[in-house]
Motif scaffolding. Structure first.
Motif, PDB file in Angstrom:
ATOM      1  N   ASP A 113       0.864  -1.189   0.000  1.00  0.00           N
ATOM      2  CA  ASP A 113       0.000   0.000   0.000  1.00  0.00           C
ATOM      3  C   ASP A 113       0.900   1.239   0.000  1.00  0.00           C
ATOM      4  OD1 ASP A 113      -1.793   2.059   0.432  1.00  0.00           O
ATOM      5  OD2 ASP A 113      -2.602   1.240   2.292  1.00  0.00           O
ATOM      6  N   THR A 114       1.059   1.877  -1.151  1.00  0.00           N
ATOM      7  CA  THR A 114       1.978   3.018  -1.242  1.00  0.00           C
ATOM      8  C   THR A 114       1.486   4.252  -0.501  1.00  0.00           C
ATOM      9  OG1 THR A 114       1.035   3.667  -3.370  1.00  0.00           O
ATOM     10  CG2 THR A 114       2.993   2.262  -3.423  1.00  0.00           C
ATOM     11  N   THR A 115       0.244   4.259  -0.028  1.00  0.00           N
ATOM     12  CA  THR A 115      -0.211   5.398   0.786  1.00  0.00           C
ATOM     13  C   THR A 115       0.484   5.404   2.150  1.00  0.00           C
ATOM     14  OG1 THR A 115      -2.119   4.256   1.766  1.00  0.00           O
ATOM     15  CG2 THR A 115      -2.475   5.420  -0.327  1.00  0.00           C
ATOM     16  N   LYS A 116       1.131   4.298   2.515  1.00  0.00           N
ATOM     17  CA  LYS A 116       1.855   4.200   3.789  1.00  0.00           C
ATOM     18  C   LYS A 116       3.314   4.647   3.654  1.00  0.00           C
ATOM     19  CE  LYS A 116      -1.673   2.165   5.749  1.00  0.00           C
ATOM     20  NZ  LYS A 116      -2.532   2.839   6.646  1.00  0.00           N
ATOM     21  N   PHE A 117       3.722   5.030   2.442  1.00  0.00           N
ATOM     22  CA  PHE A 117       5.079   5.533   2.220  1.00  0.00           C
ATOM     23  C   PHE A 117       5.144   6.988   2.655  1.00  0.00           C
ATOM     24  CE2 PHE A 117       8.235   7.765  -0.308  1.00  0.00           C
ATOM     25  CZ  PHE A 117       9.335   6.962  -0.124  1.00  0.00           C
ATOM     26  N   PRO A 118       6.161   7.469   3.318  1.00  0.00           N
ATOM     27  CA  PRO A 118       7.410   6.807   3.673  1.00  0.00           C
ATOM     28  C   PRO A 118       7.433   6.225   5.087  1.00  0.00           C
ATOM     29  CG  PRO A 118       7.684   9.145   3.981  1.00  0.00           C
ATOM     30  CD  PRO A 118       6.246   8.920   3.492  1.00  0.00           C
ATOM     31  N   GLN A 119       6.337   6.367   5.853  1.00  0.00           N
ATOM     32  CA  GLN A 119       6.341   5.948   7.258  1.00  0.00           C
ATOM     33  C   GLN A 119       6.758   4.496   7.448  1.00  0.00           C
ATOM     34  OE1 GLN A 119       3.825   7.557   5.749  1.00  0.00           O
ATOM     35  NE2 GLN A 119       3.786   9.533   6.759  1.00  0.00           N
ATOM     36  N   VAL A 120       6.253   3.593   6.597  1.00  0.00           N
ATOM     37  CA  VAL A 120       6.608   2.178   6.722  1.00  0.00           C
ATOM     38  C   VAL A 120       8.105   1.986   6.511  1.00  0.00           C
ATOM     39  CG1 VAL A 120       6.336  -0.088   5.638  1.00  0.00           C
ATOM     40  CG2 VAL A 120       4.330   1.310   6.102  1.00  0.00           C
ATOM     41  N   CYS A 121       8.667   2.696   5.570  1.00  0.00           N
ATOM     42  CA  CYS A 121      10.100   2.562   5.297  1.00  0.00           C
ATOM     43  C   CYS A 121      10.938   3.110   6.444  1.00  0.00           C
ATOM     44  CB  CYS A 121      10.454   3.251   3.990  1.00  0.00           C
ATOM     45  SG  CYS A 121       9.626   2.509   2.575  1.00  0.00           S
ATOM     46  N   ASP A 168      16.848   3.970   0.460  1.00  0.00           N
ATOM     47  CA  ASP A 168      16.596   4.440  -0.889  1.00  0.00           C
ATOM     48  C   ASP A 168      15.225   3.909  -1.279  1.00  0.00           C
ATOM     49  OD1 ASP A 168      19.184   5.523  -1.042  1.00  0.00           O
ATOM     50  OD2 ASP A 168      20.008   3.673  -1.860  1.00  0.00           O
ATOM     51  N   ALA A 169      14.503   4.634  -2.106  1.00  0.00           N
ATOM     52  CA  ALA A 169      13.163   4.210  -2.488  1.00  0.00           C
ATOM     53  C   ALA A 169      12.895   4.488  -3.954  1.00  0.00           C
ATOM     54  CB  ALA A 169      12.124   4.939  -1.639  1.00  0.00           C
ATOM     55  N   LYS A 170      12.055   3.630  -4.546  1.00  0.00           N
ATOM     56  CA  LYS A 170      11.570   3.916  -5.889  1.00  0.00           C
ATOM     57  C   LYS A 170      10.749   5.196  -5.827  1.00  0.00           C
ATOM     58  CE  LYS A 170      11.526  -0.603  -8.001  1.00  0.00           C
ATOM     59  NZ  LYS A 170      10.723  -1.542  -8.800  1.00  0.00           N
ATOM     60  N   THR A 171      10.730   5.936  -6.895  1.00  0.00           N
ATOM     61  CA  THR A 171      10.054   7.235  -6.888  1.00  0.00           C
ATOM     62  C   THR A 171       8.554   7.127  -6.633  1.00  0.00           C
ATOM     63  OG1 THR A 171       9.837   7.156  -9.293  1.00  0.00           O
ATOM     64  CG2 THR A 171      11.738   8.324  -8.404  1.00  0.00           C
ATOM     65  N   ASP A 172       7.954   5.991  -6.952  1.00  0.00           N
ATOM     66  CA  ASP A 172       6.515   5.833  -6.696  1.00  0.00           C
ATOM     67  C   ASP A 172       6.221   5.333  -5.286  1.00  0.00           C
ATOM     68  OD1 ASP A 172       7.257   3.164  -6.826  1.00  0.00           O
ATOM     69  OD2 ASP A 172       5.931   2.671  -8.502  1.00  0.00           O
ATOM     70  N   GLY A 173       7.260   5.129  -4.469  1.00  0.00           N
ATOM     71  CA  GLY A 173       7.081   4.683  -3.098  1.00  0.00           C
ATOM     72  C   GLY A 173       6.713   3.220  -2.962  1.00  0.00           C
ATOM     73  N   SER A 174       6.917   2.432  -4.001  1.00  0.00           N
ATOM     74  CA  SER A 174       6.500   1.031  -3.972  1.00  0.00           C
ATOM     75  C   SER A 174       7.540   0.074  -3.385  1.00  0.00           C
ATOM     76  CB  SER A 174       6.129   0.560  -5.379  1.00  0.00           C
ATOM     77  OG  SER A 174       7.264   0.576  -6.230  1.00  0.00           O
ATOM     78  N   LYS A 175       8.783   0.530  -3.235  1.00  0.00           N
ATOM     79  CA  LYS A 175       9.833  -0.350  -2.723  1.00  0.00           C
ATOM     80  C   LYS A 175      10.905   0.463  -2.017  1.00  0.00           C
ATOM     81  CE  LYS A 175      12.530  -4.331  -4.223  1.00  0.00           C
ATOM     82  NZ  LYS A 175      12.866  -5.170  -5.387  1.00  0.00           N
ATOM     83  N   CYS A 176      11.377  -0.062  -0.878  1.00  0.00           N
ATOM     84  CA  CYS A 176      12.440   0.576  -0.095  1.00  0.00           C
ATOM     85  C   CYS A 176      13.639  -0.352  -0.002  1.00  0.00           C
ATOM     86  CB  CYS A 176      11.967   0.859   1.325  1.00  0.00           C
ATOM     87  SG  CYS A 176      10.491   1.844   1.416  1.00  0.00           S
ATOM     88  N   TYR A 177      14.818   0.233  -0.002  1.00  0.00           N
ATOM     89  CA  TYR A 177      16.079  -0.486   0.119  1.00  0.00           C
ATOM     90  C   TYR A 177      16.772   0.041   1.377  1.00  0.00           C
ATOM     91  CZ  TYR A 177      14.931  -1.266  -4.764  1.00  0.00           C
ATOM     92  OH  TYR A 177      14.292  -1.588  -5.920  1.00  0.00           O
ATOM     93  N   PHE A 178      16.917  -0.811   2.393  1.00  0.00           N
ATOM     94  CA  PHE A 178      17.427  -0.383   3.689  1.00  0.00           C
ATOM     95  C   PHE A 178      18.945  -0.428   3.719  1.00  0.00           C
ATOM     96  CE2 PHE A 178      13.399  -2.747   4.270  1.00  0.00           C
ATOM     97  CZ  PHE A 178      12.587  -1.650   4.449  1.00  0.00           C
ATOM     98  N   LYS A 179      19.531   0.616   4.310  1.00  0.00           N
ATOM     99  CA  LYS A 179      20.992   0.755   4.325  1.00  0.00           C
ATOM    100  C   LYS A 179      21.478   1.184   5.709  1.00  0.00           C
ATOM    101  CE  LYS A 179      21.130   0.598  -0.312  1.00  0.00           C
ATOM    102  NZ  LYS A 179      21.767   1.521  -1.210  1.00  0.00           N
ATOM    103  N   LYS A 180      22.730   0.898   5.962  1.00  0.00           N
ATOM    104  CA  LYS A 180      23.433   1.402   7.149  1.00  0.00           C
ATOM    105  C   LYS A 180      24.605   2.209   6.624  1.00  0.00           C
ATOM    106  CE  LYS A 180      24.729   0.765  11.691  1.00  0.00           C
ATOM    107  NZ  LYS A 180      23.902   1.413  12.655  1.00  0.00           N
TER     108      LYS A 180
END
Length: 109
Positions: free
Chosen positions: A56-64, A77-89
């Protein structure tokens, strides 16, 4: 119903699922900021911790934000449409390295 806790420093906060899911709020952490946009042509080159597809992209960016912290990360990092997040340290803000080898993404830290 509210549950109040004393966690100490932001880095000392531990997460669990043994009490069920809860929204968590703190005054310990700094504010998240968007550092780059995909149009800048880059994303971060930091230690990769995992990725997540948002159903549910309406939950972006809070879920990420929350998934990044629970995985021990500090940047995503995230896709511009908020559909996928890439977690980094990445560590400190000054330590963040950027690259174009993973494609262009929006970066938050």
């Amino acid at each position: 119903k509210c549950y109040f806790k004393k966690c100490g420093a932001y880095a000392d906060i531990k997460y669990t699922d043994k009490y069920g899911a809860r929204d968590s709020f703190t005054t310990l952490g700094g504010r998240w900021s968007q550092l780059t946009i995909a149009a800048d042509g880059m994303s971060t080159d930091c230690a990769f911790l995992g990725e997540y597809v948002l159903p549910d992209t309406t939950k972006f960016p809070q879920v990420c934000y929350s998934k990044t912290v629970t995985m021990g990360g500090d940047t995503f990092d995230a896709k511009t449409d908020g559909s996928k997040c890439y977690f980094k340290k990445c560590g400190a803000l000054a330590d963040i390295k950027y690259t174009d080898k993973y494609g262009a993404r929006d970066t938050h830290s």
